[in-house]
Design an enzyme around this catalytic site. Sequence first.
Site, PDB file in Angstrom:
ATOM      1  N   SER A 298     -20.206  -5.676 -38.463  1.00 31.84           N
ATOM      2  CA  SER A 298     -18.767  -6.549 -38.813  1.00 31.84           C
ATOM      3  C   SER A 298     -18.361  -7.471 -38.543  1.00 31.84           C
ATOM      4  O   SER A 298     -18.558  -8.357 -38.257  1.00 31.84           O
ATOM      5  CB  SER A 298     -17.920  -5.108 -38.616  1.00 31.84           C
ATOM      6  OG  SER A 298     -16.311  -5.615 -39.631  1.00 31.84           O
ATOM      7  N   ASP A 309     -23.438 -19.910 -40.733  1.00 33.23           N
ATOM      8  CA  ASP A 309     -23.111 -20.634 -42.013  1.00 33.23           C
ATOM      9  C   ASP A 309     -22.983 -22.095 -42.018  1.00 33.23           C
ATOM     10  O   ASP A 309     -22.959 -23.051 -42.082  1.00 33.23           O
ATOM     11  CB  ASP A 309     -22.407 -20.031 -42.592  1.00 33.23           C
ATOM     12  CG  ASP A 309     -22.997 -19.260 -42.988  1.00 33.23           C
ATOM     13  OD1 ASP A 309     -24.129 -18.383 -43.113  1.00 33.23           O
ATOM     14  OD2 ASP A 309     -22.228 -18.192 -44.676  1.00 33.23           O
ATOM     15  N   LYS A 323     -22.117  -4.734 -42.533  1.00 30.58           N
ATOM     16  CA  LYS A 323     -21.271  -4.454 -42.956  1.00 30.58           C
ATOM     17  C   LYS A 323     -20.441  -4.943 -43.053  1.00 30.58           C
ATOM     18  O   LYS A 323     -19.717  -6.381 -41.926  1.00 30.58           O
ATOM     19  CB  LYS A 323     -20.993  -3.600 -41.916  1.00 30.58           C
ATOM     20  CG  LYS A 323     -19.466  -2.042 -41.811  1.00 30.58           C
ATOM     21  CD  LYS A 323     -18.117  -2.671 -42.222  1.00 30.58           C
ATOM     22  CE  LYS A 323     -17.497  -2.195 -42.411  1.00 30.58           C
ATOM     23  NZ  LYS A 323     -15.356  -2.351 -42.486  1.00 30.58           N
TER      24      LYS A 323
END
Length: 522
Positions: A298, A309, A323
């Site tokens: 999470s 990214d 998650k």
Amino acid sequence: MKTEVKYLPILIGATLALGIVIGGCLNSFGGDHFLVENSSKTKINKLIDFIDNEYVDNVNTDSIVNITVDNILSQLDPHSVYISPSEQTLVAENMKGDFVGIGVNFYMYKDSVAIIRPIENGPSAKAGLKAGDRILYADKTKLFGRKLPSDSLFSKLKGEQGSVVELTIYRKSIDKKIKIKIERGVIPLKSVDAAILLNGTTGYIKINRFAETTFEEFKKGLAKLKKEGATELVIDLRDNGGGYMEEAIDIADELLKDKQLIVFTKNKKGRIQKTYATKKGDFETGKVFVLQNENSASASEILAGAIQDNDRGTIVGRRSFGKGLVQREMDFADGSAVRLTVARYYTPTGRSIQRPYSKGNDEYFKESESRFENGELYEKDSIKVADSLKFKTPKGKIVYGGGGIVPDIFVPLEVEHGNENTVYLMKSGIVGNFVFEQLDKSRMAFKGLSFDEFKGKMDKTDLYFIAFQKYLLKSGLDIDLLKSKAIVKRYLAAEFARQLYGESSYYEIILKEDAMVKAVLK
């Protein structure tokens, strides 16, 4: 950049040494606002009234309601859950990041409360309590010779800030009972375990969860490491089950440049909320490495995803939990709460890392077990990723959605297939209990040793390895430790160091032969 409401992307089961369950306290709504009058909800309320007033036997309708709530939530997703009043008190305290008490780590040894170590600079340490002391009485309440549950013990040692408790202590080293008055104070529950240098230029910060104080702790640790000469940073998120999304976002903001996307969320109405980095970052240029494993989830995945990214750093380890749901916590009048999934989050490239849960909650959580069986904890090629969920970073690196963050550098488990239990055992509370009992028998054997002398002593002896094997057998655990002897000895030495010298000493030993740290330092 902070959003207006505290959100909790996940909370995987985890505990602190004192048995406090990790949780989170988010935005609250009273129970009266939660129930809206319509035919279905009125039917449930009337049924409870019928049972209360007409049923032939006395029934605890509160427990029926709790079961009903649990059953309703089980039809949604694996992370929408009900939290009872007693659990919610501990959850809120732990995520707040502090509590009021006397400041000791303790262990119920045989029939008494034994102090493992007073918390540094806490009320007990200042009052003169020492490791190995037994707490016999808190004021006039007897604490030994009886099986008290942990919550009862906590209630005797906690209290209002500034209030005084008189403890009757038995000190084994001088074979005497002594009385010590302690003024209770605010005790931090740290979410950053360590901020140390791995070498002259590489800093290391270990984050165990994302609580209200995590960003503040991270900033303090980062400033310390930069002052000591760190130009590269390792952030260890292994076994970090998540917590407050905002804390992870603020840490990402320290590492990313102005206007770089950190994360975005989307609710069922299609409303998208994007969060970008600001100009305030204190570590926007040095190399960054993020360590993760199969239990990193999470908020941990939000941070790792933002780094990966944006081509900002390197993810090292194994595929994370997977998650990608955001919960909001809503409170009821009785002190209980429901943690309800209200949105999905996406990494900057647009990928959701949420694992499928269409086959039910049992199958969802069993997926973690299957990673042992399918070999993905040992070989990167065994990680199953869907080509349809392929995304590209700004520099053209391929990343995948659909089930966790896949690392850039894969590091397998340190033990052979079939010996996984050894690693998990060495991270469990049984190691701390064993070490305390060994120190309780021979604490004087370590008195006056410098840390370097201590490390030399532990390297040379198999005494505690042999004793630990016997201790496990006596406890009913028949585990062959010989195949993992080096790992076992390292964890034992680290736990001795923690109880004798403090948390940073634990990490200084445990990280020396750590496979992921070695991969970074290469």
